[in-house]
Design a protein around this motif. Structure first.
Motif, PDB file in Angstrom:
ATOM      1  N   ASP A 152      12.578   6.229  -6.530  1.00  0.00           N
ATOM      2  CA  ASP A 152      12.336   5.048  -7.368  1.00  0.00           C
ATOM      3  C   ASP A 152      13.107   3.827  -6.871  1.00  0.00           C
ATOM      4  OD1 ASP A 152      10.550   6.257  -9.037  1.00  0.00           O
ATOM      5  OD2 ASP A 152      12.031   6.805 -10.563  1.00  0.00           O
ATOM      6  N   ASN A 153      14.227   4.049  -6.200  1.00  0.00           N
ATOM      7  CA  ASN A 153      15.034   2.928  -5.720  1.00  0.00           C
ATOM      8  C   ASN A 153      14.641   2.467  -4.324  1.00  0.00           C
ATOM      9  OD1 ASN A 153      16.557   2.797  -8.071  1.00  0.00           O
ATOM     10  ND2 ASN A 153      18.104   4.211  -7.309  1.00  0.00           N
ATOM     11  N   MET A 154      13.680   3.136  -3.699  1.00  0.00           N
ATOM     12  CA  MET A 154      13.241   2.722  -2.365  1.00  0.00           C
ATOM     13  C   MET A 154      12.493   1.401  -2.446  1.00  0.00           C
ATOM     14  SD  MET A 154      11.950   6.257  -0.560  1.00  0.00           S
ATOM     15  CE  MET A 154      11.433   5.376   0.918  1.00  0.00           C
ATOM     16  N   ILE A 155      12.609   0.594  -1.378  1.00  0.00           N
ATOM     17  CA  ILE A 155      11.877  -0.670  -1.341  1.00  0.00           C
ATOM     18  C   ILE A 155      10.427  -0.445  -0.927  1.00  0.00           C
ATOM     19  CG2 ILE A 155      13.942  -2.008  -0.840  1.00  0.00           C
ATOM     20  CD1 ILE A 155      13.040  -2.144   2.071  1.00  0.00           C
ATOM     21  N   ASP A 156      10.136   0.724  -0.342  1.00  0.00           N
ATOM     22  CA  ASP A 156       8.771   1.044   0.065  1.00  0.00           C
ATOM     23  C   ASP A 156       8.067   1.814  -1.043  1.00  0.00           C
ATOM     24  OD1 ASP A 156       9.256  -0.116   2.515  1.00  0.00           O
ATOM     25  OD2 ASP A 156       9.836   1.767   3.466  1.00  0.00           O
ATOM     26  N   VAL A 157       6.750   1.696  -1.058  1.00  0.00           N
ATOM     27  CA  VAL A 157       5.939   2.413  -2.042  1.00  0.00           C
ATOM     28  C   VAL A 157       5.733   3.846  -1.563  1.00  0.00           C
ATOM     29  CG1 VAL A 157       3.737   2.498  -3.263  1.00  0.00           C
ATOM     30  CG2 VAL A 157       4.756   0.288  -2.684  1.00  0.00           C
ATOM     31  N   VAL A 158       6.073   4.812  -2.405  1.00  0.00           N
ATOM     32  CA  VAL A 158       5.856   6.230  -2.106  1.00  0.00           C
ATOM     33  C   VAL A 158       4.863   6.751  -3.136  1.00  0.00           C
ATOM     34  CG1 VAL A 158       6.910   8.498  -1.856  1.00  0.00           C
ATOM     35  CG2 VAL A 158       8.191   6.449  -1.206  1.00  0.00           C
ATOM     36  N   PHE A 159       3.773   7.345  -2.684  1.00  0.00           N
ATOM     37  CA  PHE A 159       2.734   7.791  -3.610  1.00  0.00           C
ATOM     38  C   PHE A 159       2.085   9.071  -3.112  1.00  0.00           C
ATOM     39  CE2 PHE A 159       0.555   5.394  -0.399  1.00  0.00           C
ATOM     40  CZ  PHE A 159      -0.692   5.991  -0.270  1.00  0.00           C
ATOM     41  N   THR A 160       1.419   9.761  -4.014  1.00  0.00           N
ATOM     42  CA  THR A 160       0.621  10.948  -3.675  1.00  0.00           C
ATOM     43  C   THR A 160      -0.770  10.786  -4.273  1.00  0.00           C
ATOM     44  OG1 THR A 160       1.356  12.157  -5.651  1.00  0.00           O
ATOM     45  CG2 THR A 160       2.650  12.437  -3.638  1.00  0.00           C
ATOM     46  N   THR A 161      -1.745  11.386  -3.615  1.00  0.00           N
ATOM     47  CA  THR A 161      -3.124  11.322  -4.106  1.00  0.00           C
ATOM     48  C   THR A 161      -3.755  12.709  -4.059  1.00  0.00           C
ATOM     49  OG1 THR A 161      -4.250  10.984  -1.993  1.00  0.00           O
ATOM     50  CG2 THR A 161      -3.281   9.036  -3.030  1.00  0.00           C
ATOM     51  N   ASP A 162      -4.918  12.841  -4.690  1.00  0.00           N
ATOM     52  CA  ASP A 162      -5.683  14.075  -4.562  1.00  0.00           C
ATOM     53  C   ASP A 162      -6.573  13.970  -3.321  1.00  0.00           C
ATOM     54  OD1 ASP A 162      -7.761  12.380  -5.226  1.00  0.00           O
ATOM     55  OD2 ASP A 162      -8.053  13.204  -7.236  1.00  0.00           O
ATOM     56  N   LYS A 163      -7.477  14.917  -3.174  1.00  0.00           N
ATOM     57  CA  LYS A 163      -8.318  14.936  -1.971  1.00  0.00           C
ATOM     58  C   LYS A 163      -9.275  13.753  -1.911  1.00  0.00           C
ATOM     59  CE  LYS A 163     -11.734  18.019  -4.100  1.00  0.00           C
ATOM     60  NZ  LYS A 163     -12.435  19.332  -3.978  1.00  0.00           N
TER      61      LYS A 163
END
Length: 583
Positions: A152-163
């Motif tokens: 949460d504190n990263m300046i970059d966006v970290v995300f996950t998605t489905d297929k």
């Protein structure tokens, strides 16, 4: 099955039963410390004095029954597994015992000792396993909390998605970059965030990677449309999951906002284009100066020879002269644009070179720090002799910063896998020497003489090849010198020699007056245009040396500007050499 140092309390008023239970337990529970109690009161006393892993209580005791002992333990909040043993099976007793928290209920039968051993072993193990499980779960929760806090504190966006690339989870940076709330962005398809003009191309690239079962997608740069309708430049790096059949199962990605970097690169690109245009315009100014010099010179000759003519002719000559002088002003503007004239002297300031170097290093920080660290590359910036304020000079600080930025960027390009850039400042008689040294790939001997040539570059078509030629021009305009020392495989050292500021010299120069002896002037005219030389001869024969001197002041000044244009291209030019010799 073995338990080390397990404390077991057996509560039974029959000594034979005590011995039988002990022998049975010792076979399955090794290293056990078994203690006996004959009454309920003795049991409660022992519990108050020691710690036990489990208690075996016979239902029938001399002073109270097993249920009463359980009630007392419950009141005293002894949280110990209890196994109740009874000689007869009574369903009501069993139910009541279970309500009071008994671990298990055993009826004395033929094989009850074997069953008792298994139950006691389980009674000892389960609390320990429960504690270990709680500890593991607590450690896991703490680890997840740390991981979530880090993400949460990263300046970059970290995300996950489905297929299908629908966003499942995203960190807080997603709100800042995509300008959606975390709730609003979940469920959106990642493809929908891509800017419409880039969408088809990027989708084709991503799907092409899926088709090739590529697990890593690196360096995909494109634009996105934020929730507030703004366009941003981003870079995508992702890990793709596949099942055994090669179908995409999920997508874990990191998106970096590179809008600031793109804007900076665009500004640099614009500067390069303007500098290139300036170099081209200098050649145009040279040619126009020759033509306008001839027109104005011969126009003056015509006016002297006309004598009495009609007003119409004189008006026509005035129009020609005005047009020529307007053209001269246009050329003057071109020269100002190309920075050939020393107009920069108006913008010169008395500055400390340490401040200029620090500013240049700060301006290049996005390349040697932010961008490099994102790629796992490390650059070490070392500053020596940066504690003194004696390195003062009079120059245009923005131009000098540009020189240092060009050199630092070249050093970074020469060290693609990281390295060290060392800067230092020292004095040498009347000069300050700025040294910029790297341990990069170095410069080959066959191109050392070309690095100051306009448009020469070893970095491909994406670079203009103007950085070092402009740097040379700027240092030359400041009466300085730029030196290069480089060895292939060892690195490159650039030395910038710039005159130090001397208040006494400047004051004496300002107070100095020059007197020109109008009757004893020796004038040497250097001009490659034969027509202009003929014009000078005509003017001399008609008006004498004083008139020629006057006209040279008006017309030849532009020739000197042209000579300075040649200086802009470096010391190898023949006319520049003439100028260096005082021609």
């Amino acid at each position: 099955m073995s338990i080390e140092k397990s404390n077991i309390l057996i509560v039974d008023d029959n000594e034979d039963h005590q011995i039988l239970m002990k022998e049975a337990l010792m076979q399955s529970v090794q290293e056990a410390n078994i203690v006996f109690a004959g009454t309920g009161q003795e049991c409660l006393l022992l519990l108050s004095k020691g710690k036990y892993d489990t208690v075996i209580i016979d239902f029938s005791l001399s002073d109270m029954n097993g249920l009463e002992v359980l009630r007392s333990m419950h009141c005293k909040k002894y949280n110990i597994p209890v196994v109740m043993v009874t000689a007869f099976g009574d369903e009501n007793v069993a139910v009541e015992a279970m309500k009071l928290g008994v671990f298990d209920y055993v009826v004395k039968s033929e094989d009850y000792l074997q069953r008792l051993s298994v139950i006691v072993h389980r009674a000892i193990q389960e609390p320990k396993l429960k504690k270990e499980k709680e500890k593991v779960e607590n450690d896991l929760r703490m680890s997840e909390l740390k991981y979530k806090t880090l993400i949460d504190n990263m300046i970059d966006v970290v995300f996950t998605t489905d297929k299908e690339l629908k966003i499942i989870s995203i960190n807080l940076a997603g709100q800042r970059v995509f300008e959606y709330s975390c709730e609003a962005i979940k469920g959106l398809n990642f493809y929908d965030l891509i800017y419409e003009a880039d969408r088809e191309k990027i989708i084709d690239c991503i799907k092409g990677s899926f088709a090739g079962n590529r697990e890593l997608l690196e360096g995909f740069e494109f634009r996105i449309m934020t929730g507030n309708g703004r366009v941003k430049d981003v870079q995508l790096n992702a890990n793709v999951g596949y099942d055994s059949s090669g179908n995409v199962t999920g997508f874990e990605g990191v998106v970096r906002d590179i809008t600031g970097r793109k804007e900076f690169e665009q500004k640099l690109f614009q500067i390069d284009k303007l500098n290139a245009l300036g170099l081209q315009s200098s050649g145009v100014a040279h040619e126009f100066n020759n033509i306008l010099g001839i027109i104005l010179g011969y126009l003056e000759i015509v006016k002297q020879d006309l004598g009495d003519v009609s007003e119409k002719v004189l008006d026509a000559l005035k129009v020609i002269e005005k047009a020529a002088r307007d053209g001269s002003e246009i050329v003057d503007k071109i020269q100002q644009f190309s920075r050939i004239k020393k107009e920069h002297e108006k913008e010169e300031k008395l500055i400390d070179l340490i401040d200029v170097v620090n500013d240049a290093l700060e301006f290049t920080m996005p390349r040697w720090k932010t961008e490099a660290q994102s790629k796992g590359i490390e650059y070490e910036i070392i500053k020596n002799n940066f504690t003194s304020s004696k390195y003062r000079t009079r120059c245009n600080p923005s131009e000098l910063r540009e020189v240092i930025i060009n050199i630092v960027n070249n050093s970074i390009d020469a060290m693609p896998n990281g390295g060290k850039i060392e800067t230092s400042i020292k004095t040498d008689e009347n000069n300050a020497i700025i040294t910029i040294k790297d341990n990069g790939i170095g410069i080959k001997d066959d191109i050392k003489d070309k690095i100051f040539d306009p448009f020469f570059s070893t970095k491909g078509v994406k670079r203009s090849g103007l950085g070092m030629s402009l740097s040379y021009s700027i240092i030359a305009r400041h009466d300085g010198e730029i030196l290069v020392d480089s060895y292939v495989g060892e690195g490159t050292t650039i030395l910038l020699k710039i005159p130090l500021f001397d208040a006494e010299i400047e004051q004496s120069d300002a107070e100095e007056t020059r007197v020109v002896d109008a009757h004893n002037a020796n004038i040497l005219v250097i001009e490659d245009e034969e027509v202009i030389l003929d014009m000078m001869k005509i003017l001399r024969s008609q008006e004498g040396i004083m008139y020629l001197y006057h006209r040279i002041q008006v017309l030849v000044s532009r020739c000197m500007k042209i000579i300075y244009t040649i200086l802009f291209y470096g010391p190898g030019n023949a006319k520049a050499k003439c100028s260096d010799q005082g021609c």
